[in-house]
Design an enzyme around this catalytic site. Sequence first.
Site, PDB file in Angstrom:
ATOM      1  N   ASP A 188      30.154  34.355  38.424  1.00  0.00           N
ATOM      2  CA  ASP A 188      29.772  33.719  39.695  1.00  0.00           C
ATOM      3  C   ASP A 188      30.984  33.365  40.553  1.00  0.00           C
ATOM      4  O   ASP A 188      31.054  33.717  41.728  1.00  0.00           O
ATOM      5  CB  ASP A 188      28.985  32.417  39.444  1.00  0.00           C
ATOM      6  N   ARG A 231      31.524  16.709  36.290  1.00  0.00           N
ATOM      7  CA  ARG A 231      31.420  17.187  37.674  1.00  0.00           C
ATOM      8  C   ARG A 231      32.131  16.307  38.698  1.00  0.00           C
ATOM      9  O   ARG A 231      32.860  16.810  39.543  1.00  0.00           O
ATOM     10  CB  ARG A 231      29.954  17.403  38.070  1.00  0.00           C
ATOM     11  N   ASP A 244      24.013  20.222  38.897  1.00  0.00           N
ATOM     12  CA  ASP A 244      25.442  20.240  39.196  1.00  0.00           C
ATOM     13  C   ASP A 244      25.747  20.307  40.690  1.00  0.00           C
ATOM     14  O   ASP A 244      26.684  19.693  41.169  1.00  0.00           O
ATOM     15  CB  ASP A 244      26.121  21.405  38.465  1.00  0.00           C
TER      16      ASP A 244
HETATM   17  N1  ARG Z   1      21.347  20.179  31.940  1.00  0.00           N
HETATM   18  C1  ARG Z   1      22.685  19.695  31.786  1.00  0.00           C
HETATM   19  C2  ARG Z   1      23.087  18.841  32.946  1.00  0.00           C
HETATM   20  O1  ARG Z   1      22.510  18.924  33.985  1.00  0.00           O
HETATM   21  C3  ARG Z   1      23.675  20.782  31.483  1.00  0.00           C
HETATM   22  C4  ARG Z   1      23.799  21.914  32.426  1.00  0.00           C
HETATM   23  C5  ARG Z   1      24.823  22.823  31.884  1.00  0.00           C
HETATM   24  N2  ARG Z   1      25.053  24.034  32.557  1.00  0.00           N
HETATM   25  C6  ARG Z   1      25.094  25.233  31.919  1.00  0.00           C
HETATM   26  N3  ARG Z   1      25.487  26.238  32.590  1.00  0.00           N
HETATM   27  N4  ARG Z   1      24.750  25.353  30.687  1.00  0.00           N
HETATM   28  O2  ARG Z   1      23.998  18.060  32.834  1.00  0.00           O
END
Ligand code: ARG
Length: 397
Positions: A14, A94, A123
């Site tokens: 990405d 993040r 995110d």
């Molecule tokens: N669901 C989790 C969160 O929102 C983890 C997301 C992780 N991203 C991934 N590409 N696995 O914090």
Amino acid sequence: MVKKIVLAYSGGLDTSVAIKWLAEEYSSSVITVTVNLGQFEDLEEIGKRAYKTGAIKHYSIDALDEFSTDFIAPEIASNGLYEGKYPLATALARPLIAKKMVEVAKKEGADMVAHGSTGKGNDQVRFDVTIKALAPNIKVIAPVREWDMNRSMEIEYAKKKEIPVSIKKSEFSIDENLWGRSAESGRLEDPMTEPPEEAFGWTKSPLDAPDKPAYIDLEFKGGLPVAMNGKAMKLSSLITALNRLAGEHGIGRIDHIEDRLVGIKSREVYEAPAASVILEAHRDLEKLTLPKSILNFKAIVDSTWARLIYEGLWVDPLRQSLEAFTMSTQRYVNGSVRIKLYKGGMRVVGRSSKNSLYLSNLATYGTGSTFDQKAAIGFIEIWGLQARTAKLIMDGQ
Ligand code: ARG
């Protein structure tokens, strides 16, 4: 003058496609930033890839200790688990990445920043909210949200533009840092399918874990672990060592049906060996050292804090207010907790503290008790008075 965009770069498909796409779509130069938060990646290699793909400059920023002291430490003190299960590894990282992006953008005089999050997840919210709060004049771009390409179209685009990506075979989407590893997609999307062994990267299957249990003594000071098995360590090193040790014993696998901020329920598979052990030990030590009035109220503060972090509101002043309360309680949370690890299972088996509120002369059923059992009679008479009276009258007896 050519405009500059600062892109958070992971080295994956990405964000590699994003370097070229942003440069063309926004007629800009792209500066990439990779933040070291303890992910198992070759950061030098990622930097080289950024330049090969067309970045005019690349920053590799080591923020491991800042992550530990400013993000993981309050997480431990707050027993941070979203919906009672997820130790928030991705969510915590993040805002720190956003902070570093803003720092680079200001230094470079860039008025745009970009990240690789999709429009379906949490995110994007965490990045956008934090960046806008820290730098209201900087525009945030999320190319994946805009470009309408699926994975195979991205691969096609990468081929056409000669972008050097290593297309990983894994069906899972992985995010990792010191505090944990998150996996989603592929077979994990069926909530009834047991996560296959290949979905895990940090933990041994309990079947292959050692046949002898391991004991860990964790020493806490002010609510934070400061030593493991007698050896003093800074927080980031302690977590690294514990991830390895507890991972060996198959500890920290979490299978969670989770409510995303955008209203989607998703199935997430986490590995958080150190986080699982530390949070379990910390909660136990709080029970030994804090009165139940604080424990009950703090549970509300803790879950509010975890939800705030999950929902991308790290910048909300409420977080600091909650942490101020939490920190005022942690000065009593000192002592040692013994945890037994055995084939995927973990249990606190002992604890001690100079701040312990456990008094054996009160608790004992043996000799030496100073508790006056006769006093309980009058206490119970008054304690139950209203409940008894109300029940009799309301039931019409
Ligand atoms: N669901 C989790 C969160 O929102 C983890 C997301 C992780 N991203 C991934 N590409 N696995 O914090």
